[in-house]
Write a protein that holds these residues in place. Sequence first.
Motif, mmCIF file in Angstrom:
data_model
loop_
_atom_site.group_PDB
_atom_site.id
_atom_site.type_symbol
_atom_site.label_atom_id
_atom_site.label_comp_id
_atom_site.label_asym_id
_atom_site.label_seq_id
_atom_site.Cartn_x
_atom_site.Cartn_y
_atom_site.Cartn_z
ATOM 1 N N HIS A 1 17.769 52.034 47.574
ATOM 2 C CA HIS A 1 17.347 50.922 48.405
ATOM 3 C C HIS A 1 18.335 49.774 48.222
ATOM 4 C CE1 HIS A 1 13.684 53.276 48.489
ATOM 5 N NE2 HIS A 1 13.179 52.475 49.396
ATOM 6 N N LEU A 8 18.799 45.546 48.701
ATOM 7 C CA LEU A 8 18.225 44.218 48.918
ATOM 8 C C LEU A 8 19.327 43.302 49.439
ATOM 9 C CD1 LEU A 8 15.938 42.117 48.638
ATOM 10 C CD2 LEU A 8 16.622 41.835 46.239
ATOM 11 N N GLN A 60 15.758 46.030 52.147
ATOM 12 C CA GLN A 60 14.855 44.925 51.830
ATOM 13 C C GLN A 60 15.560 43.614 52.147
ATOM 14 O OE1 GLN A 60 13.837 45.475 47.693
ATOM 15 N NE2 GLN A 60 13.084 47.562 48.034
ATOM 16 N N ASN A 90 10.040 45.722 56.782
ATOM 17 C CA ASN A 90 10.760 45.795 55.509
ATOM 18 C C ASN A 90 10.185 44.822 54.487
ATOM 19 O OD1 ASN A 90 12.473 46.136 57.993
ATOM 20 N ND2 ASN A 90 13.829 47.117 56.520
ATOM 21 N N LEU A 91 10.298 45.190 53.209
ATOM 22 C CA LEU A 91 9.911 44.305 52.121
ATOM 23 C C LEU A 91 10.760 43.040 52.165
ATOM 24 C CD1 LEU A 91 8.191 44.182 49.424
ATOM 25 C CD2 LEU A 91 10.287 44.928 48.286
ATOM 26 N N THR A 115 11.730 39.454 49.922
ATOM 27 C CA THR A 115 11.622 38.729 48.664
ATOM 28 C C THR A 115 11.872 37.245 48.917
ATOM 29 O OG1 THR A 115 13.934 38.949 47.930
ATOM 30 C CG2 THR A 115 12.416 40.755 47.411
#
Length: 335
Positions: A103, A105, A147, A180-181, A183
């Motif tokens: 994955h 980020l 992400q 999508n995640l 943060t």
Amino acid sequence: MRRLLCSALLAAATAQAAPLEWRGISLSGAEWGEKLPFPGVYGKEFVYPGVASTAYYQARGMNLVRVGFRWERLQPRLMDELDAAELARLREFVDGTTARGLHVLLDPHNYAAYKDVRIGTPEVPVAAFADFWRRLALQFKDNARVQFGLVNEPHSLPTETWATAAQAAIDAIRATGATNLVTVPGNGYTGAWSWFESRWYGSANAEVMDRVHDPLDRMLFEVHQYFDKDGSGSRPDCVSPEIGAARLQRFTAWLRQHKRRALLGEIGGGANAVCEQAVRGALQHLQANADVWAGWLWWAGGPSWGDYFLSLEPDAEGRDKPQMRWLAPFLAGDR
């Protein structure tokens, strides 16, 4: 003797515990060169990590790579199209890395600013930040292994302004249909230990950031934590063996109180015995509180660090840095 026995028992318990969902590394290079004439020369003043270099971290049980880049390079004019050449570089890394099963980020490494002007000013309105994330989400929303990290370490703006900008970005991302995640960092360099601070960066994150919500409930707060005297990560020495867990405890309680979860987006320490114990203590704390902690990322790796004391890149002979040994009990056991 008792202390050594307790440490051994704790290490054994950690080794048996399931690793957290996300375990990884921040890879630098594409965000470099911001102090030179912008945007700089690709391959000389900034460079994306190679996809092949991620195999080293994947083989050791990491599953998440955070990749830094600059908002200004990707979108040279606010509210305008993304730069085709820079987007192609980012996409090459992202597509190649996620194809490996990792994955990624995305990390606009901008400190909540555009060309050193803070978000929320007339020159860089909140709407411009939301527009950037709308465009970026459209590019990567169909890749479930991507992400979205809103920005690196906001600072030098009111916490209320940052919370408004973060919410606007989340809303813009979700309006594209992206699931999508996401943060979300706090203000004041998003230090876990300073989440309750209100003297030097304005209103405390603890008082403001809970107002930021994701309609899909697919967000994590992203905090960073180092263990040197001022928490900046600029020195190889750590305050004490116990400082790792100590600097996380209050933020962990805040997460549980507010029914939120978090990612420790940067952690690191110099190659010495005190920092080893501090880092292990921090990661043990995360595993012991897995209901609110989703994972962690070491700072840093990438092709251009040289002998930087926090670099996790293997040496010229391919040998692990000492810190990789510290992390081994917290990585997947089936590598």
